[in-house]
Design a protein around this motif. Structure first.
Motif, PDB file in Angstrom:
ATOM      1  N   THR A 214       5.088  -0.824  14.500  1.00  8.81           N
ATOM      2  CA  THR A 214       5.521  -0.910  12.747  1.00  8.81           C
ATOM      3  C   THR A 214       5.729  -2.579  12.190  1.00  8.81           C
ATOM      4  O   THR A 214       6.407  -2.418  13.235  1.00  8.81           O
ATOM      5  CB  THR A 214       6.064   0.593  12.252  1.00  8.81           C
ATOM      6  OG1 THR A 214       5.523   1.352  12.601  1.00  8.81           O
ATOM      7  CG2 THR A 214       6.294   0.182  11.136  1.00  8.81           C
ATOM      8  N   GLY A 215       5.110  -3.228  11.789  1.00  4.88           N
ATOM      9  CA  GLY A 215       5.177  -4.064  11.471  1.00  4.88           C
ATOM     10  C   GLY A 215       5.025  -5.452  11.868  1.00  4.88           C
ATOM     11  O   GLY A 215       5.170  -6.674  12.592  1.00  4.88           O
ATOM     12  N   GLY A 368       4.614   1.138  -2.038  1.00  6.66           N
ATOM     13  CA  GLY A 368       4.556   0.202  -1.292  1.00  6.66           C
ATOM     14  C   GLY A 368       5.112  -1.223  -1.751  1.00  6.66           C
ATOM     15  O   GLY A 368       5.116  -1.800  -1.172  1.00  6.66           O
ATOM     16  N   MET A 369       5.549  -1.061  -3.183  1.00  8.66           N
ATOM     17  CA  MET A 369       5.790  -1.954  -3.518  1.00  8.66           C
ATOM     18  C   MET A 369       7.209  -2.758  -3.265  1.00  8.66           C
ATOM     19  O   MET A 369       7.933  -2.214  -3.477  1.00  8.66           O
ATOM     20  CB  MET A 369       5.438  -2.259  -4.590  1.00  8.66           C
ATOM     21  CG  MET A 369       6.224  -3.837  -5.699  1.00  8.66           C
ATOM     22  SD  MET A 369       5.849  -4.112  -7.292  1.00  8.66           S
ATOM     23  CE  MET A 369       6.998  -5.244  -8.036  1.00  8.66           C
ATOM     24  N   SER A 388       1.513  -0.612   3.154  1.00  8.58           N
ATOM     25  CA  SER A 388       0.912   0.986   3.164  1.00  8.58           C
ATOM     26  C   SER A 388       1.319   1.988   3.538  1.00  8.58           C
ATOM     27  O   SER A 388       2.428   1.770   4.139  1.00  8.58           O
ATOM     28  CB  SER A 388      -1.176   0.803   4.183  1.00  8.58           C
ATOM     29  OG  SER A 388      -0.484   0.081   5.357  1.00  8.58           O
ATOM     30  N   GLY A 389       0.878   3.281   4.050  1.00  3.13           N
ATOM     31  CA  GLY A 389       1.593   4.584   4.560  1.00  3.13           C
ATOM     32  C   GLY A 389       2.432   5.402   3.500  1.00  3.13           C
ATOM     33  O   GLY A 389       2.597   4.982   2.636  1.00  3.13           O
ATOM     34  N   ASP A 390       3.117   6.590   4.448  1.00  2.00           N
ATOM     35  CA  ASP A 390       3.595   7.155   3.964  1.00  2.00           C
ATOM     36  C   ASP A 390       5.091   6.318   3.533  1.00  2.00           C
ATOM     37  O   ASP A 390       5.939   5.595   3.548  1.00  2.00           O
ATOM     38  CB  ASP A 390       3.975   8.510   4.466  1.00  2.00           C
ATOM     39  CG  ASP A 390       4.794   8.351   5.743  1.00  2.00           C
ATOM     40  OD1 ASP A 390       5.039   7.159   5.867  1.00  2.00           O
ATOM     41  OD2 ASP A 390       4.359   9.051   6.723  1.00  2.00           O
ATOM     42  N   ARG A 395       9.682   2.167   4.644  1.00  3.34           N
ATOM     43  CA  ARG A 395      10.821   2.372   5.292  1.00  3.34           C
ATOM     44  C   ARG A 395      10.882   1.448   5.483  1.00  3.34           C
ATOM     45  O   ARG A 395      11.508   0.035   5.922  1.00  3.34           O
ATOM     46  CB  ARG A 395      11.768   2.699   4.546  1.00  3.34           C
ATOM     47  CG  ARG A 395      12.230   4.229   3.072  1.00  3.34           C
ATOM     48  CD  ARG A 395      12.201   5.468   2.963  1.00  3.34           C
ATOM     49  NE  ARG A 395      12.980   5.997   4.201  1.00  3.34           N
ATOM     50  CZ  ARG A 395      13.934   5.196   4.043  1.00  3.34           C
ATOM     51  NH1 ARG A 395      15.316   5.425   3.503  1.00  3.34           N
ATOM     52  NH2 ARG A 395      14.856   6.862   5.213  1.00  3.34           N
ATOM     53  N   LYS A 396      10.326   1.629   6.867  1.00  2.00           N
ATOM     54  CA  LYS A 396      10.433   0.684   8.583  1.00  2.00           C
ATOM     55  C   LYS A 396       9.682  -0.552   8.063  1.00  2.00           C
ATOM     56  O   LYS A 396      10.333  -1.428   8.540  1.00  2.00           O
ATOM     57  CB  LYS A 396       9.653   1.765   9.875  1.00  2.00           C
ATOM     58  CG  LYS A 396      10.602   2.926  10.285  1.00  2.00           C
ATOM     59  CD  LYS A 396       9.666   2.828  11.369  1.00  2.00           C
ATOM     60  CE  LYS A 396      10.359   4.457  11.786  1.00  2.00           C
ATOM     61  NZ  LYS A 396       9.741   5.754  12.240  1.00  2.00           N
TER      62      LYS A 396
END
Lengths: 423, 423
Positions: A214-215, A368-369, A388-390, A395-396
């Motif tokens: 993630t990221g 997501g912003m 994007s995503g849930d 948050r992650k």
């Protein structure tokens, strides 16, 4: 040398958990230069486990088995492995003492009887002490082949592999694998791969393999050589080329170093303290910073300002800014970072405020912003991200990009310090 | 009816990606009442793939294969499956048209020649149209057995399974599986299993299976029946017995409910607000609470008080207490919880202060010792825990037990409210 994985566990077969152990073990084995052609999963069933072990032993030199070593009657891996490798089971007094000490340490005097089952080991096995649990790892050798048993919980399996199994596997082969890890954030996976597509093509020694989390995107560069020095010579030109292409987007090339460790290291380097002001991440960023041992030297306090009132009262955000620009805005983020920094008497302030969803999104400010600001002694940078995503993924991603924002600003600041000094 | 999974892909064998498809497919198959005893992974290699398919067909009625259906020369799954199932490959004109339409839709006029390979199908196969990619899913039947091929990318596999494969599997069987999840914290895995050892023994329908995760134990109760009502009748006595034995240590019996969701639900039920005061967890507890959508109704702010000064200045811990009892003590924890509650104007205050390690431990206060306090409107409970494992595990365990402490106190409080009202 070939290795094969068997994961034991009904919870994997039932789809209750994702088999992250297999991905970890495969990646580690590949990095060590082992060839892995098969993975399989079986439940806690004696017959099927035995069949899987026999099949694996017939086609691979090493069989790495995880799971089923616990204290319950379901846990059969050790018993079946001993049968397949034709070893007797015997009580290992050293392990019995270690289990006793483990329970003493966590102050549980009432050890249930089934725990002692974990001190029974196949005769002649190499016992790998488990610092994070009761069941030890085990290596069973027979006729040039080996079966390696590891406990299933990742918190036990990972350190046990790194500390005990990896050195065992390393001494089995003449050439060793050496690798370094190019860790990048702030570039997406497919874009990062496109940027080095020509390097990924037709690689043999060293090899380059991308991993996404993630990221972040990580590239592992691996060379197969007899000595560390020779391997480093092989890797050097590739590493240099990647540094040329990604520049400061690479936050480390050290395998074990995390993004939060880099941030803490840079803060220590500049003798700076930091404070956090978090809204949608609710403390996850400070929580991640504190994961670095010794973070107390740089982080003394943090603010979780979820409501508007908290933003106003704790870190002095102006009610007018909140009213006019909204809680999710670069203006609010800036006042959070700067206000928190002053309230905490810290050198650096980082803030995160965003729409994590699932509700609360609008056309103008979609889910997501996320707005962030980083202030180093009043020098402020503001950013807006669209993730994007849930909710959890947003948050992650926010935490990763927040840490990266601090890192980038610290690099600039420290560079300014050096050029200022030399001027 | 038995099903077996084969995942095809070198990237899984190399550990480059985690096999989430297998977890998804297993969970879906189990929910459909299929028995799954084997999963395996092979690379894009004709010989090994054929062997894996033959083995699977010999022991299972259904074989679910994912991956290797793409346009490149590496993608061999369909060709090998056709060979194993003794089917000729033929061009499917409907699929050819669909692929043409797909490329028209994403505005890519330059279809490379290798894409047409995906319109070739085994003769007589059921073709499952893929709305999210080019390669169709395929079902090959022979002598009462079936092989189901699905594309590897999760974005294609998941909807294709849900829309096309699930209805196919449903019509194959009469009975379905229904399950519920008993989730427990504050009891260790081996102790929890010992408490229900007799129930775990000789279970058939319903079945009970334990799963451990950091700080928690879950038991899944599963019944195989024709209707939901009949299944619930079967599960009821087991569920009742587990509730009798574990009592309020069960925090939920709903599969999808998390511990933090229960805490937020109880707070909403009592119309209570909460604040967090964290030292060694550094914001992880508030971060976890905020993971619940709508947590803003109950959590308005939180304090990360890592240093002694932060504890004194932010939440009013007494310097004398810190001096005499130490930062890691029940006394400090109590003042943190109560001071934070007052500073935030909240109904509930939870605090965590401990030695997460690796350094900082003493004989009297070892690494893993964590003190917590929970105050509900001044009614305070204090606890000391001794956790094992590394820094990360100690911090995670602290969050789980911190959440559970709040839950237990809220239950008592709400019970008091009810009995108070009825008095």
């Amino acid at each position: 040398m070939t290795v094969e994985l068997i994961s034991v566990g009904t919870e994997i077969l039932m789809g209750n958990i994702v088999n992250t152990n297999a991905a970890f073990l495969s990646a580690q084995c590949v990095a060590l230069g082992l060839s892995c052609y098969h993975q399989s999963v079986v439940g806690d069933n004696e017959g099927r486990m035995e069949e899987a072990m026999q099949t694996a032993l017939s086609r691979s030199e090493l069989v790495l088995i995880s799971g089923g070593l616990g204290p319950t009657r379901d846990d059969l891996t050790k018993e079946v492995a001993a049968k397949v490798m034709e070893k007797k089971l015997v009580m290992d007094m050293r392990t019995r003492d270690r289990i006793q000490a483990y329970f003493d340490r966590i102050k549980r005097p009432d050890i249930t009887e089934n725990n002692w089952k974990q001190a029974v080991v196949p005769e002649g096995a190499i016992v790998l002490d488990n610092d994070n649990g009761t069941a030890p790892g085990l290596i069973l050798e027979k006729e040039g082949k080996a079966m390696i048993l590891l406990p299933g919980p990742p918190g036990e399996l990972l350190p046990l592999f790194q500390k005990k199994v990896r050195p065992y596997l390393e001494q089995l082969q003449e050439e060793k694998m050496y690798s370094c890890m190019v860790k990048i954030c702030s570039v997406g996976e497919s874009r990062a791969e496109t940027m080095v597509a020509d390097l990924l093509e037709g690689q043999t020694n060293p090899t380059i393999a991308p991993y996404a989390k993630t990221g972040e995107v990580h590239f592992r560069i691996t060379a197969r050589e007899k000595t560390q020095e020779a391997a480093e010579l092989l890797m050097e030109p590739v590493l240099k080329e990647m540094k040329r292409r990604f520049g400061s987007r690479i936050y480390t090339v050290r395998e074990e170093e995390t993004l939060e460790e880099v941030v803490v290291r840079l803060l220590e380097q500049g003798r700076l303290t930091i404070t956090t002001v978090e809204s949608c991440t609710g403390g996850l960023l400070s929580g991640q910073l504190v994961n670095v041992p010794g973070a107390s030297k740089v982080l003394e306090r943090g603010f979780v300002t979820y409501s508007n009132e908290a933003k106003i009262q704790m870190v002095g955000v102006s009610p007018v800014t909140l009213e006019e620009m909204g809680a999710v805005s670069q203006e609010t983020a800036e006042e959070m970072a700067e206000g928190g920094r002053k309230a905490a008497g810290a050198d650096v302030g980082i803030s995160i405020t965003g729409v994590a969803g699932p509700g609360g999104g609008t056309e103008e400010k979609p889910v997501g912003m996320v707005c962030m600001a980083c202030s180093i002694r009043g020098e402020i940078r503001r950013e807006t991200f669209y993730f994007s995503g849930d909710r959890e993924k947003i948050r992650k991603s926010s935490v990763v990009q927040g840490l990266n924002l601090i890192r980038e600003e610290l690099l600039k600041y420290l560079e300014g310090q050096i050029s200022g000094e030399s001027a």
